[in-house]
Each structure stands twice: as structure tokens, then as C-alpha cells.
Enzyme design. Sequence first.
Site, mmCIF file in Angstrom:
data_model
loop_
_atom_site.group_PDB
_atom_site.id
_atom_site.type_symbol
_atom_site.label_atom_id
_atom_site.label_comp_id
_atom_site.label_asym_id
_atom_site.label_seq_id
_atom_site.Cartn_x
_atom_site.Cartn_y
_atom_site.Cartn_z
ATOM 1 N N LYS A 147 -0.801 7.843 2.134
ATOM 2 C CA LYS A 147 -1.499 7.623 0.862
ATOM 3 C C LYS A 147 -2.875 8.297 0.864
ATOM 4 C CE LYS A 147 -0.630 5.587 -2.294
ATOM 5 N NZ LYS A 147 -0.046 6.094 -3.575
ATOM 6 N N TYR A 207 2.011 4.671 6.530
ATOM 7 C CA TYR A 207 1.863 4.433 5.086
ATOM 8 C C TYR A 207 0.429 4.714 4.647
ATOM 9 C CZ TYR A 207 0.695 1.842 0.876
ATOM 10 O OH TYR A 207 0.181 1.493 -0.345
#
Length: 252
Positions: free
Chosen positions: A92, A88
Site C-alpha cells: 500500500k 500488505y
Amino acid sequence: NINNLEFNDISSKKIDYFFHLAGKGDIVPSIEHPELYFETNVNGTLKMLQLARKLKVKKFVYAASSSCYGLARTPTNEMHKISCESPYALSKYMGEAATFHFGKVYNFRVNSIRIFNAFGERINTKGVYGSVFPVFFKQILENKPITLVGDGEQMRDYVYVTDVAKAFIKISMLKKVNQETFNLGSGRPISIKYLISKLCSKNYKIIKLPRRPAEPQITHANITKIKKLTGWKPEISFDEGLSRMKQNINYW
């Protein structure tokens, strides 16, 4: 679905400022299914950047994540080394890197806002690995024990949703600031134990769960930069924000 959005869907509109907040969150599920996170947070961001380029927008503001700092020194400023501890976080951060690259190559202004722990009404209630607020609210409403991950001494830098919105607007209006990252938090970390104490009585049943991988003990944003360059500062305290959420508890 941002991966399905086409230029023709929005080409009739005149768009000056492009805010890209769409993304797939949560750390633990990203470890189990990294491909889903890269499809949305990387490929989806590329799709949005392509649209922004074709629309000839003046400014593109990317909603990044403080998770890129990993297990960081605190308070954490924008110059802290990058240490992505989960798919994650990496996805990002790759979206942020793509944003700066496109802005440079295709000559439009871009800035990135690394959000710490946003909270407020309408926070995501799906799953068990996101924010603690919907998890705790649901458990209390159903008269079930609260599930406490770790010892509760973990601290998070919570920033209220309306303050987040105002920060995005202020950064979008900066005329000469380009290719910059900004931390966005309150600058005042709150412990999970404190949150629980504000939600229920001392005798409320609590079930302890083991710590999760890749999650820091504390997040604490140094927000000097955004305050100096935009005049923004957090207006809603943690207690006031929590009170607003409790007043709207039926929403949950």
C-alpha cells in the site's frame, strides 16, 4: 479486476476526479502470499495511474493505509516515520509512492488518504483476518463463541464509512493542495473489549487466540491536518455507527 481494466473501457467518459480505492487488504494473508498483494496494490495502482494520465484527470486521490506507520507512537500524525511491518503495508505504501511520482512526472494533482480503521455497512465479510465486525457478527448470529485475539485491550481508531466518503470528496475539491498525505480516523480509539460489550452479554462465551504478528496494540490518528485544510470532521460516533450496523444485521 483493476489489472484487466483498459483505457478503451472508460475513454468515452469525461473524468475530472479519480478515486482509487481498489486494493487487497489483510495483514496475515499478505505474509503468506505477498505476490498477490503486490500484483494488486502496486501493479494495479500503476495501471490506474496510467489510466488517469491518459484521461487527463484534474485530481487523483489514493486510498492509502495507516499500516505504513507500523508500531507507531500515538496519536500518529502524517510526519511519523514509515515502518512497514507486513507485505500488505509495504504494498500500500509503494502504491502511495507511485501515486506521488506519477503526479509529479505527468503533472496532475494527487493526494493520499491514509485510512485507519473504516467500518460500516457492507464491510468485507470474507476471511477471518480482516475487520472484527463481520467476524463477531457471524459468530453471534450462529450462536458460536466470540474469538478474541489477544487480551482485548487493543484499541483501534474506527471511522465510519460515510465520513470516509465525505473526506475523499472534500480532499478532491481542494484547489491548491497537491502531493499531500492526510490521516483519516476519528481520533478516538476504541478497545476490542468495548466493542464486544456492545454486541453481547457479559456471560457470552469467548475463546481467546494468540496475538497476530505485525499488528499494533493501538491505532490513533492525529486528524488535525485534514480538519484544518478541509473543514472535515467525523460526524458518526462509534456507538452510532455500530447501532446502524446492528439495525442492518440481516445483511450479514
